[in-house]
Design an enzyme around this catalytic site. Structure first.
Site, PDB file in Angstrom:
ATOM      1  N   HIS A  84     -10.534   3.638  -2.434  1.00  0.00           N
ATOM      2  CA  HIS A  84      -9.710   2.896  -1.710  1.00  0.00           C
ATOM      3  C   HIS A  84      -9.284   1.436  -2.410  1.00  0.00           C
ATOM      4  O   HIS A  84      -8.448   0.615  -2.094  1.00  0.00           O
ATOM      5  CB  HIS A  84     -10.552   2.478  -0.306  1.00  0.00           C
ATOM      6  CG  HIS A  84     -10.890   3.699   0.394  1.00  0.00           C
ATOM      7  ND1 HIS A  84     -12.051   4.074   0.360  1.00  0.00           N
ATOM      8  CD2 HIS A  84      -9.977   4.022   1.407  1.00  0.00           C
ATOM      9  CE1 HIS A  84     -11.801   5.111   1.218  1.00  0.00           C
ATOM     10  NE2 HIS A  84     -10.912   5.137   1.647  1.00  0.00           N
ATOM     11  N   CYS A 106      -7.274   5.713  -5.817  1.00  0.00           N
ATOM     12  CA  CYS A 106      -6.149   6.694  -5.739  1.00  0.00           C
ATOM     13  C   CYS A 106      -4.787   6.218  -6.227  1.00  0.00           C
ATOM     14  O   CYS A 106      -4.542   4.829  -6.141  1.00  0.00           O
ATOM     15  CB  CYS A 106      -5.949   6.775  -4.239  1.00  0.00           C
ATOM     16  SG  CYS A 106      -4.213   7.581  -3.681  1.00  0.00           S
ATOM     17  N   GLU A 135      -9.020  -0.548   1.706  1.00  0.00           N
ATOM     18  CA  GLU A 135      -7.346  -0.550   0.981  1.00  0.00           C
ATOM     19  C   GLU A 135      -6.762  -1.593   1.190  1.00  0.00           C
ATOM     20  O   GLU A 135      -6.046  -2.186   0.276  1.00  0.00           O
ATOM     21  CB  GLU A 135      -6.850   0.673   1.696  1.00  0.00           C
ATOM     22  CG  GLU A 135      -5.464   1.038   0.834  1.00  0.00           C
ATOM     23  CD  GLU A 135      -4.614   2.195   1.379  1.00  0.00           C
ATOM     24  OE1 GLU A 135      -3.479   2.090   1.758  1.00  0.00           O
ATOM     25  OE2 GLU A 135      -5.436   3.144   1.808  1.00  0.00           O
TER      26      GLU A 135
END
Length: 297
Positions: A84, A106, A135
């Site tokens: 995240h 990611c 995130e």
């Protein structure tokens, strides 16, 4: 695709697209490689690698420690930043604490970081997502502007003040229909808005697949942890699409009430291992359910 099934059989159907996305697979490989090379000793992960309890527990049994706070990370350890992502301030503190720090964020989240960091000081960043989600916190921390607004609905988009240079991005795992509804409001209010990124393609495809699945069954089982944003969205979308919907971690969470339905759909979140999905299918078959796709007319 709609499946025509024998009504006198208890059946299950699986979503057309489900399970782990590429970003999660990459994060898992980063940590797996570390554990394989060191037997898990001296390895820490900041918060969670991905939002799945089974994944976290499996790594803990192999010696990996998960730390919610920076000061809980042993000085000089090997550290992994989860999928995240984190803010630049948190990353600096983590790198100062650890001897080695690997970033498993990611790639799409990293893209959002770059967008936020590349804004002009007088631009206004609108993030669609949950303020408490790691995130969103990480993306917010990268923003090069102090004009920051976090919204989670079209109503909140309507209540934003007058903006002169708005830029829109979204948390990668939110409901794409909610994002689109907010964007419709924003585009009417600010025709000049700059839309840089929305929900990730993997999340949207899984959401579309669960809508199609829910239309064919009485109930949908979503396999994923309760704190997984993408798994929770799948359950909510299935329910709004007309099916009863349940979020379960694994086959161990199945209840008699869930198994009382004649037609059950099964999907899983982007952080859910395939083994948990397979375990639920096995449990359904042990309970007398058959694969409805094999009964296709």
């Amino acid at each position: 695709m709609v499946y025509f099934i024998a009504m006198d059989r208890k059946i299950y159907l699986t979503a057309g697209i489900f399970g782990m996305c590429g970003g999660v697979h990459a994060a898992l490989k980063t940590l797996e490689d570390l554990v394989d090379s060191s037997a898990g000793q001296g390895i820490s992960v900041f918060r969670e690698l991905v939002h799945n309890r089974t994944v976290t527990a499996a790594f803990e049994t192999r010696g990996v420690t998960f730390a919610e706070n920076i000061h809980d990370i042993p000085a000089g350890s090997t550290l992994v930043i989860g999928a995240h992502g984190v803010s630049p301030e948190v990353e600096r503190a983590l790198r100062e604490r650890a001897a080695v720090c690997l970033d498993a964020t990611c790639p799409l989240v990293k893209k959002l970081h770059r967008i936020a960091a590349g804004l002009d000081a007088d631009e206004e960043l609108i993030i669609f997502g949950k303020k408490s989600h790691p995130e969103v916190q990480g993306v917010s921390g990268h923003a090069a502007t102090s004009h920051l607004f976090i919204i989670s609905s079209a109503d909140e988009a309507e209540k934003l003040p007058l903006l002169s240079r708005p830029v829109f991005i979204s948390q990668t795992t939110v409901d794409h229909r909610e994002v689109n509804a907010a964007l419709e409001v924003l585009k009417k209010r600010f025709p000049y808005i700059r839309i840089c990124s929305g929900i990730c393609d993997a999340s949207q495809k899984r959401q579309e697949a669960v809508m199609e699945l829910a239309a064919q069954v009485d109930a949908v089982l979503v396999i994923g942890s309760a704190h997984s944003s993408n798994a929770k969205r799948l359950r909510e979308i299935a329910e709004r699409s007309g099916a009863a919907a349940f979020l379960i971690d694994s086959a161990a969470d199945l209840t008699g009430g869930m198994l009382a339905f004649d037609r059950i759909g099964v999907t899983s979140g982007a952080s859910t291992p395939q083994s948990l999905f397979d375990g639920v299918l096995a449990a359904l078959e042990n309970a007398g359910f058959v694969n409805g796709k094999k009964l296709e007319a």
